[in-house]
Design an enzyme around this catalytic site. Sequence first.
Site, PDB file in Angstrom:
ATOM      1  N   TYR A 134      17.202  13.097   7.648  1.00 27.10           N
ATOM      2  CA  TYR A 134      17.286  12.166   8.774  1.00 27.10           C
ATOM      3  C   TYR A 134      18.739  12.108   9.224  1.00 27.10           C
ATOM      4  O   TYR A 134      19.593  11.582   8.520  1.00 27.10           O
ATOM      5  CB  TYR A 134      16.790  10.791   8.320  1.00 27.10           C
ATOM      6  CG  TYR A 134      16.684   9.729   9.398  1.00 27.10           C
ATOM      7  CD1 TYR A 134      16.994   9.983  10.737  1.00 27.10           C
ATOM      8  CD2 TYR A 134      16.250   8.455   9.077  1.00 27.10           C
ATOM      9  CE1 TYR A 134      16.878   9.002  11.705  1.00 27.10           C
ATOM     10  CE2 TYR A 134      16.133   7.457  10.043  1.00 27.10           C
ATOM     11  CZ  TYR A 134      16.452   7.733  11.348  1.00 27.10           C
ATOM     12  OH  TYR A 134      16.346   6.749  12.302  1.00 27.10           O
ATOM     13  N   LYS A 162      15.050  15.131  11.165  1.00 28.25           N
ATOM     14  CA  LYS A 162      14.738  14.103  12.149  1.00 28.25           C
ATOM     15  C   LYS A 162      15.992  13.939  12.982  1.00 28.25           C
ATOM     16  O   LYS A 162      16.976  13.354  12.558  1.00 28.25           O
ATOM     17  CB  LYS A 162      14.336  12.789  11.475  1.00 28.25           C
ATOM     18  CG  LYS A 162      14.012  11.677  12.466  1.00 28.25           C
ATOM     19  CD  LYS A 162      13.665  10.370  11.750  1.00 28.25           C
ATOM     20  CE  LYS A 162      13.457   9.242  12.747  1.00 28.25           C
ATOM     21  NZ  LYS A 162      13.187   7.943  12.071  1.00 28.25           N
ATOM     22  N   VAL A 204       9.057  11.979  15.503  1.00 29.32           N
ATOM     23  CA  VAL A 204       8.940  10.838  14.600  1.00 29.32           C
ATOM     24  C   VAL A 204       9.026   9.597  15.480  1.00 29.32           C
ATOM     25  O   VAL A 204      10.095   9.248  15.973  1.00 29.32           O
ATOM     26  CB  VAL A 204      10.043  10.833  13.524  1.00 29.32           C
ATOM     27  CG1 VAL A 204       9.919   9.584  12.640  1.00 29.32           C
ATOM     28  CG2 VAL A 204       9.949  12.095  12.669  1.00 29.32           C
TER      29      VAL A 204
END
Length: 306
Positions: A134, A162, A204
């Site tokens: 992330y 992400k 996401v």
Amino acid sequence: MNWQGVFPALTTKFTADEELDLVAFSANLAAQLDAGVDGIILGGSLGEASTLSNDEKDTLVKTAVDYVDGQVPVVLNIAEGATREAVRIAERAAGMGVSGLMLLPPMRYKADERETCTYFKAIAAATDLPIMIYNNPVDYKIEVTLDMFEELVELPTIQAVKESTRDISNVTRLRNRFGDRIKILCGVDTLAMEELVMGADGWVAGLVCAFPRETVAIYRLVKAGRYDEARAIYRWFLPLLELDIHPKLVQYIKLAETAAGLGTEYVRAPRLPLVGSERERILNVINTGLANRPKLPALEELVHVD
């Protein structure tokens, strides 16, 4: 693990007494599966993970894994201050039925590049589960640079990112540098269509918790090259998607879930439910969106095809 498609970052449902509400959680999960999402993510910032005990996280994972029953992968987020605690969670995750992990950089300490890479590598070494990094320097103050990814992709289980840098061109930078070695999932709702058009593999999503069918429709329309149809839905969606980029995104999205009949407003302190003029302002945005929901193409016409 197929890091493609729509992955809701699910909210954690609570009762008025701040206990886990597994009935409401399962009802929202059912709506996500019915809409055709491609995976789910538990224990993220939107899931109020920092307020959950380890036992509560385990309960959410077990509930989700049992309910999903293999229909889509369940991804567990790891956001810890201590490497050894992150490693402990990673070591247990596969045995709980988790299909993959999402990793944030170290929490509450601004690690440098060497420390951040060492942290990620230690977690990756503790599990065979596929991993999504992330990358959100705006909120978490640590950027995972291209050079850091060059080091991290030496580990085969580190497979996706992400992408939340807020820089759309980073999709192209990643693709130019790594080809398809790293799957790219947009992590910012207000940039999702733009990043998908530029070649991101997935989304996401946050507002998907309240609007799962619209989210899935945009993704599938873009991947089918039906940009005009996707753009029309996205333009309707944008005022709602902007609720995702605010410090109170949890309260805002939970209010949207409630208005859409997919959740409750209850949060866990120190967060507090919205009140007064702020609640009315956000509810007006949500109700305007609900009153003007676009007609969607049949989802079966938009099967997820690469």
